[in-house]
Write a protein that holds these residues in place. Structure first.
Motif, PDB file in Angstrom:
ATOM      1  N   LEU A  78      -4.930   6.041 -22.504  1.00 16.45           N
ATOM      2  CA  LEU A  78      -4.423   7.404 -22.674  1.00 16.45           C
ATOM      3  C   LEU A  78      -4.278   7.724 -24.161  1.00 16.45           C
ATOM      4  O   LEU A  78      -4.639   8.809 -24.626  1.00 16.45           O
ATOM      5  N   ILE A  79      -3.784   6.756 -24.890  1.00 14.49           N
ATOM      6  CA  ILE A  79      -3.586   7.002 -26.314  1.00 14.49           C
ATOM      7  C   ILE A  79      -4.928   7.102 -27.027  1.00 14.49           C
ATOM      8  O   ILE A  79      -5.092   7.906 -27.952  1.00 14.49           O
TER       9      ILE A  79
ATOM     10  N   VAL B 289       1.496  -1.901 -26.959  1.00 15.34           N
ATOM     11  CA  VAL B 289       1.587  -1.395 -25.597  1.00 15.34           C
ATOM     12  C   VAL B 289       1.641  -2.539 -24.603  1.00 15.34           C
ATOM     13  O   VAL B 289       2.441  -2.542 -23.659  1.00 15.34           O
TER      14      VAL B 289
ATOM     15  N   TRP C 252       2.412   2.963 -15.548  1.00 16.36           N
ATOM     16  CA  TRP C 252       2.427   2.762 -16.996  1.00 16.36           C
ATOM     17  C   TRP C 252       2.050   1.328 -17.319  1.00 16.36           C
ATOM     18  O   TRP C 252       2.799   0.569 -17.926  1.00 16.36           O
TER      19      TRP C 252
ATOM     20  N   THR D 128      -2.142   2.787 -20.423  1.00 12.17           N
ATOM     21  CA  THR D 128      -1.450   3.497 -21.490  1.00 12.17           C
ATOM     22  C   THR D 128      -2.282   3.528 -22.762  1.00 12.17           C
ATOM     23  O   THR D 128      -2.425   4.571 -23.403  1.00 12.17           O
TER      24      THR D 128
END
Ligand code: HEM
Ligand SMILES: Nc1ncnc2c1ncn2[C@@H]1O[C@H](COP(=O)(O)OP(=O)(O)OP(=O)(O)O)[C@@H](O)[C@H]1O
Ligand SMILES: Nc1ncnc2c1ncn2[C@@H]1O[C@H](COP(=O)(O)OP(=O)(O)OP(=O)(O)O)[C@@H](O)[C@H]1O
Ligand SMILES: [Mg+2]
Ligand SMILES: [Mg+2]
Lengths: 63, 224, 202, 246, 224, 202
Positions: free
Chosen positions: D134-135, D178, D126, D131
Motif C-alpha cells: 500500500l505504501i 512494517v 494489516w 501494508t
C-alpha cells in the motif's frame, strides 16, 4: 499432465465456488493491460496531431 | 548583525506578525483531539487505549499543515531567490530555516500534547513516552516535510501536495513511535527503539538539507 | 566608495522557451561603469535574459563569466530586483530592509527618507500603495555594496519624482565603477545608457 | 563497443526509431506468453486441494506483485542515470515507469484483496506485506502527482528524480519497519500461503506468466516512452520531418 | 452563454487544469486512514470498532483542506471582485459556487469512503449508514467552511484559519452523525437523527450564502 | 456603437486612510465622452479613489451617483481593471476571457490578435511574460459593453506599441460616449484627457 480440469465449459466459467473472485480479477487484468495500451496509442496519436497542427500554423504564418 | 541572527530575528518578527502560523496548528490539533471522542462513543477505556496513537496522528497532521508554508510565501514574494545572493551556502541557510521552524513551529505543538493527553485520558507514563518520542522523531519529520515543501514550490497551488508526497516516508517514524508507545503501555523497555528513532532523526537532519537546497535551486530556475 | 574593476563576459548565450528562440548567440562584455538597458517588446525575453545573468535561470547554451570566473562563484556580487515584490507583505518596511541588507536602523531610516518613505518605516508593506511598495524594494539600492545591479522594470509604479531619484542613484553607482543592467518600456530621460535590443516577437 | 552502445541512448531519435520495432516484438511475445500461461493456469493446472479454484488468481497476482516492486527499482536506476549522465531519455523512462508501476501496484492490491475474501474471509488485513505494498502505491502516486504539479518538464523530471531517490533509500527501511510493526505484538493471525510444494503443472504456467507480464510491462513502457519522446522533441527537425511524411 | 453556464464551465476547466484540487483531499483521506492502523496496533477488532468514527473525522479534515481554497485564489487574483460587476446578485453567485464545490469537490470524497471502510474493516451496514450521514451532513459542512473561507479572505495567509474558525459549528453535525453511526452498529432506528441532520443542512444551505456574500463584500472593501 | 448618455456625480467625497486624509470634499461631474486621468505621487490615494468610484471601497463621507441613482445599483455599467492580474493563472487566455466577457470564441480570437496575443489563445496565463499577462487582462476592453471604464495603471508593463493601441481604444470608447477614468505616472502622449491632481503627500 495437460488436461482440461473442468467437466464442462459452464463449470469452467462457474469455477465453483470461486468464479466470482477469479474471473473479475482476470477481467480487470485484461482491462488494465489493454487500457494502458490504448492510452499509449492515444497519447502518441495526440502528439502527432499536435505537431502537425503546429506545422500547419507555421505555414500559415510564414508568408 | 550576522546573517544568522538576521534570519532568526526575521523569523521571530514573522511570528509576531502572523501569530496564526503557530496558533492554527495548535488549534487544529486540539480540535482533532476533541472531535475523536465526539465521533466515538464517550467510552474512556477505548479512548485511553487509542488515545496516544490519536495524538500522534493528530500531531503529525498539524505538523504537515505547518510545513505547507515553510518556503511557499517567501518563494512567491521573491525573497527566497535572494538567498542565492547571500554569502552563505544555500544548504546552511536551509538548515537554519529548518532549525528555526522546528523551534518555533514544532516545539509549541509538542508542548501542547499533555493537554491533549488529559482530554483523551492517556495514562501519565504513556504521556511521558509520547512526549519523548515526539521530541526525538519530529526533527526527521520536519526535514521530510521541508523536502516536500521544497519539491513542490514550482507548482502554483501546491498546498498540501508536498506533504502528501512525503507521507510514505513518515511511515517508519510512525511505526517506531507506535512501538515505543505500546511498550510504554506494557511497561517494557523502550530505549532501543528510541535510539533507533534518534538515529533516524540524526541521519535525516544531516542529509535532507542538501537535498532540500537542490530542490529549491531547481524550482527557482523555472520561475519568472 | 569606488568598486574594484569588474567585467562580465557573455559569450554565445542562447535561450529557447516554450518552443520559441528568445535570443541566439548573444555575446557581449560589460565593464565597470556601464549602464545597459535591455529593450524589446513584451515577451521578447528581457526578464529571461536578466535572470540568466543573475544566475537564477539555467544557462541553456553559452557561458557567462565574471572576472574570468564562472557565474556561480560570484553571486554575492549581484543585486537582483525583479518583477516580484522582493519584500514580505506582513513585515514592516524596516524589518524587511534589515533582513535583506543587514544595515543598521539609523542608516536605513536615512535611506527611507531618501526614497520618500519617511515616516513609513513601521508600516507593514501590505498597507502601502503600489508605488510605495516598489520604493521599499528599491531602497536596497541605497544600502548594498554589490557592484552589479540587475533591475527588471524598476520604474514600474513609480511617480515622476522617484523616477528621477532612481536615475540619479543609478548614475552615481555607475560613476563609482558599478555595472547596471535594467529593463523598462519608457526610456528614462536623465540617464546615459547603451541599449541592447531583443528581437521582435509578441 | 559498450560505450558507444550506451551513448546511443542519449539520442531520442535513435531510441524512437528502434523502440517501435522492439515494441512490436515485445507486444506479440507478451501476448503469446500471457495467453498460454493464463489459459494453462485457469484451465489446465490442477485444483489446489486447500484453496480450491480461488488459487488461480496466483497467475495474475504474483507476477503483477513482483513487477510492482521491480519497477520502482527500475525507476530509481533511471533517476541515477538522469542525474549522473543528464540523459533525457532516463527522465522519459521515469515518467512512464511511474504510471505503469502504479497501475501494476494497484492491480496487485486489488487482486490480493479479492483473493483475500475467499481465503481469509476479509478483503484487507494489516499484514506486513500488504501494508508495504500500500505504501509503495503511495510512493508511486507521489511521483506521478509531483510531475503533474510542475509545469516545466525538465524541472519536473529533476524534482521527481530527487523524490524517487529519497524514496528508494527509504524503501528497505519502510519494509523492515512494517514487518517489525506487524510481528511486534501479535503473531499475524493470517498468513499468505507459504510457498507450497507445487507440482510442475502448477508452477510452469506461473513462470510463463511472470515472464509474460515482465515483457508486457516492457511493451507498455516502450509505447508510452515513444509518445512522450515525440511530444518533448516536437521542435526538433527529425520529428517534424517524421510527422510531415506521415 | 449564460453566466451560470460560464461559471460552471469555468469550474470544470479549473478542475481540468488543477486536477490536484480534487485528488489531493482524496489522497489525504486515504493517507490519514492508513496512518491510523500504523500508529495503533494492526488489530482488526479494535480497528473495526473505531473505524467509522475515524473515517468521519478524516473526511471532515479532508473537507476542510478542500474548502481552504474556495475563494482564496480568485480573491488574490482579483477575479472575485469582478463578481460585483456581474448582473446577478452576489448571493446567487455564492450559492452557485457552493453548489459546484459540493458537486465537484465533496462528492468525490464521499464516493471514496467505501474503500476506506474496507481498509479499516468497517461492517457493511455501518458503512452504509456512514455514507448516508455523509451525503446528508456535507451540505451543511460545506456551507460553514465556505463561510470560514470568506471571513478570512482579508488575512494574507489565512490558510485553514477560516475553517478552524468554523469548527465549533461542526460540532453538532459530528455529534448527530456519531449518533447515527452508533445506532447503526446497534441496529436501532436511525431515522429521527438523520432527519435532524437533514434539517440542519437545509437551514444552513438557505441562510449561509447570504452571510458569505456579506463577508466577501466586506473583505473586498479592505483590499487594494 | 453609441452609449446612452451617462453621468457620474461625485459630491463632497472625503477619504482618510491609515490616519491620513487622502482627499477631502472632492466634487466633480463626469459626462459621456470624458477621459479623466487621476494623477498624483505614490500614495496620494489614486487607487483608493478609483476603487471608491467603482464601488469596491466603502464611501467614508460624501455621495456618488450615476444617472441620479446610487452607485450600488449601477455596478454593471462599470468595467474595473486594477493592480491585480484579474485573470486566473492556471487557465488559458481564451478561457479567462470567455468567463469574464461572455463573448464567443471567434470574437475573442480577433480581439486577441488586436492586442498582440495572436497564437497565444491556448497558452496558460502563467506561461506569459509580465506584459503579455497585462495584455490579456486588457483584452476585455475590446469585448465589454460597459460605458464606464475605471483603469488603474493600465500602461504598466506594456511596450510602446501596445501603449499606442490602448490609447486608440480609450479614445474610441470616449468617442462612442463612454467615460474613462485612469491613473498612470507617465502621461500618455496620444490621448486627450483632463487631469485630476491628488494632493502631494508621499
Ligand atoms: C491486498 C492483498 C495482497 C497484497 C498487497 C499482496 C502482495 C503480494 C506481494 C507484494 C507479493 C510478492 C512477494 C515477494 O516479492 O516475494 C505477493 C506474493 C504472493 N501472494 Fe500476495 N498479496 C495480497 C494478498 C494475497 C492473498 C489473499 C494470497 C493468498 C491467500 C496471496 C498469495 C500470494 C502468494 C502465494 C505469493 C507468492 C509468494 C512468494 O513467491 O513469495 N496474496 N503478494
Ligand atoms: N513560466 C514560463 N513558462 C513557459 N514559458 C514562459 C514562462 N515565462 C515566460 N515564458 C515565455 O518566454 C517568453 C519571454 O518571457 P519574458 O518574461 O522573458 O519576456 P519579457 O521580455 O520580460 O516581457 P515583458 O516585457 O512582458 O516583461 C514569453 O514570450 C513567454 O511566452
Ligand atoms: N491596505 C491598506 N491599509 C492601510 N492603509 C493603506 C492600505 N492601502 C493603502 N493604504 C494607504 O493609503 C494611501 C493611498 O494608497 P493608494 O493605493 O490609494 O495610493 P496611490 O495613489 O494609488 O499610489 P500609487 O501611485 O503608489 O499606486 C497610502 O499612502 C497608504 O498609506
Ligand atoms: Mg519581463
Ligand atoms: Mg495605486
Amino acid at each position: 499432465m495437460l488436461e482440461f480440469q473442468f467437466a464442462s465449459l459452464t463449470e469452467f466459467f462457474e469455477m465453483a465456488p470461486h468464479g466470482v473472485y477469479v474471473w473479475p480479477i482476470y477481467g480487470l487484468g485484461l482491462l488494465v493491460l489493454s487500457g494502458l495500451t490504448f492510452a499509449n496509442a492515444r497519447q502518441h496519436r495526440r502528439a502527432v496531431r499536435m505537431i502537425q497542427r503546429n506545422l500547419e500554423r507555421e505555414e500559415t504564418h510564414e508568408p | 548583525m550576522s546573517l544568522e541572527r538576521r534570519m532568526f530575528t526575521r523569523e521571530l518578527k514573522l511570528i509576531a506578525a502572523r501569530p496564526g502560523d503557530i496558533l492554527k496548528p495548535i488549534w487544529f490539533l486540539m480540535l482533532v483531539i476533541s472531535m475523536v471522542p465526539l465521533a466515538l462513543a464517550p467510552d474512556s477505556d477505548l479512548l485511553s487505549e487509542i488515545g496516544s496513537a490519536m495524538i500522534w496522528v493528530a500531531t503529525l497532521l498539524a505538523l504537515l499543515l505547518n510545513a505547507e508554508h515553510l518556503f511557499q510565501s517567501d518563494f512567491s514574494d521573491g525573497v527566497l531567490e535572494q538567498w542565492l545572493f547571500l554569502d552563505r551556502p544555500l544548504v546552511w541557510l536551509v538548515g537554519l530555516k529548518l532549525i528555526t521552524h522546528w523551534l518555533f513551529h514544532v516545539l509549541p505543538l509538542i508542548l501542547i500534547t499533555p493537554i491533549a493527553g488529559i482530554i483523551l485520558s492517556v495514562p501519565t507514563d504513556v504521556l511521558l513516552a509520547l512526549l519523548v518520542t515526539l521530541v526525538i522523531a519530529t526533527p526527521a519529520l520536519t526535514c521530510f516535510s521541508g523536502l516536500g515543501a521544497a519539491l513542490t514550490l514550482g507548482s502554483s497551488r501546491s498546498g498540501i501536495l508536498g506533504v502528501l508526497v512525503m507521507m510514505p516516508l513518515f511511515v517508519p517514524v510512525v511505526i517506531l513511535a507506535a512501538g515505543v508507545l505500546i511498550r510504554a503501555m506494557d511497561g517494557s523497555d523502550t530505549l532501543p527503539l528510541l535510539a533507533l528513532l534518534g538515529a533516524f532523526s540524526v541521519v535525516a537532519a544531516t542529509f535532507v538539507p542538501i537535498v532540500v537546497s537542490a530542490a529549491i535551486r531547481l524550482n527557482i530556475g523555472g520561475s519568472n | 566608495m569606488i568598486f574594484e574593476p569588474i567585467d562580465i563576459e557573455i559569450s554565445d548565450l542562447s535561450c529557447e522557451r516554450d518552443d520559441r528562440s528568445l535570443f541566439k548567440n548573444l555575446s557581449m562584455t560589460l565593464n565597470s561603469g556601464q549602464i545597459l538597458r535591455v529593450a524589446g517588446p513584451n515577451g521578447a525575453g528581457k526578464t529571461t535574459l536578466l535572470r540568466t545573468i543573475a544566475g537564477l535561470f539555467d544557462i541553456q547554451t553559452g557561458t557567462i563569466r565574471m572576472n574570468q570566473s564562472p557565474l556561480t562563484e560570484c553571486l554575492q556580487q549581484i543585486l537582483y530586483i525583479g518583477h516580484k515584490p522582493q519584500v514580505t507583505k506582513d513585515l514592516t518596511v524596516l524589518d524587511n530592509l534589515k533582513f535583506l541588507t543587514g544595515s543598521d536602523e539609523d542608516h536605513l531610516k536615512r535611506v527611507l527618507s531618501d526614497v520618500g518613505l519617511k515616516g513609513y518605516h513601521d508600516s507593514l508593506v501590505k498597507e502601502l500603495s503600489q508605488g510605495q511598495g516598489r520604493r521599499c524594494a528599491l531602497a536596497r539600492l541605497w544600502c548594498v555594496e554589490a557592484p552589479i545591479w540587475i533591475l527588471d522594470e524598476p520604474y514600474t509604479a513609480l511617480d515622476v519624482e522617484m523616477v528621477k531619484t532612481l536615475d540619479a542613484r543609478i548614475t552615481s553607482h555607475a560613476t563609482a565603477g558599478g555595472i547596471c543592467l535594467f529593463t523598462t518600456h519608457q526610456p528614462p530621460q536623465s540617464l546615459n545608457y547603451t541599449t541592447l535590443e531583443l528581437g521582435h516577437v509578441t | 563497443m559498450g560505450w558507444r552502445w550506451f551513448h546511443q541512448w542519449g539520442s531520442p531519435r535513435w531510441f524512437y526509431e528502434r523502440a517501435g520495432r522492439w515494441q512490436l516484438v515485445c507486444g506479440w511475445l507478451a501476448l503469446t506468453l500471457l495467453i498460454t500461461g493464463s489459459f494453462w493456469g485457469l484451465a489446465l493446472a490442477p485444483v489446489d486441494y486447500q484453496q480450491g479454484n480461488s488459487y488461480r488468481i496466483i497467475y495474475l497476482h504474483v507476477p503483477v506483485a513482483f513487477l510492482a516492486q521491480a519497477l520502482y527499482t527500475a525507476m530509481a536506476v533511471c533517476a541515477v542515470v538522469l542525474f549522473v549522465w543528464k540523459m533525457k531519455l532516463a527522465d522519459v523512462a521515469m515518467q512512464s515507469i511511474a504510471v505503469m508501476g502504479f497501475a501494476f501496484t494497484a492491480l496487485s492490491l486489488v487482486s490480493g484483496a479479492v483473493w483475500g475474501k475467499p481465503t481469509w474471509g476479509t478483503y484487507w488485513v494489516w499484514d506486513a506485506r500488504l501494508t508495504s505494498m500500500l505504501i509503495l502505491a503511495f510512493l508511486y502516486l507521489g511521483v506521478i502527482g509531483l510531475r503533474a504539479a510542475i509545469q516545466d518538464p525538465d524541472q519536473a523530471g529533476k524534482a521527481c528524480g530527487i523524490l524517487v531517490l529519497v524514496g528508494v533509500v527509504n524503501l528497505p527501511i519502510i519494509k523492515y519497519s512494517v514487518e517489525w510493526w506487524n510481528t511486534l505484538h501479535q503473531p499475524a493471525s493470517l498468513k499468505l500461503t507459504e510457498k507450497p510444494a507445487m507440482p510442475a503443472s502448477m508452477w510452469i504456467p506461473l513462470l510463463i506468466n511472470i515472464l509474460g507480464y515482465y515483457i508486457a510491462a516492457g511493451y507498455l513502457i516502450l509505447g508510452s516512452m515513444r509518445a512522450i519522446v515525440l511530444e518533448r522533441e516536437r521542435r526538433s527537425a527529425w520529428v517534424r520531418e517524421l510527422v510531415s511524411h506521415a
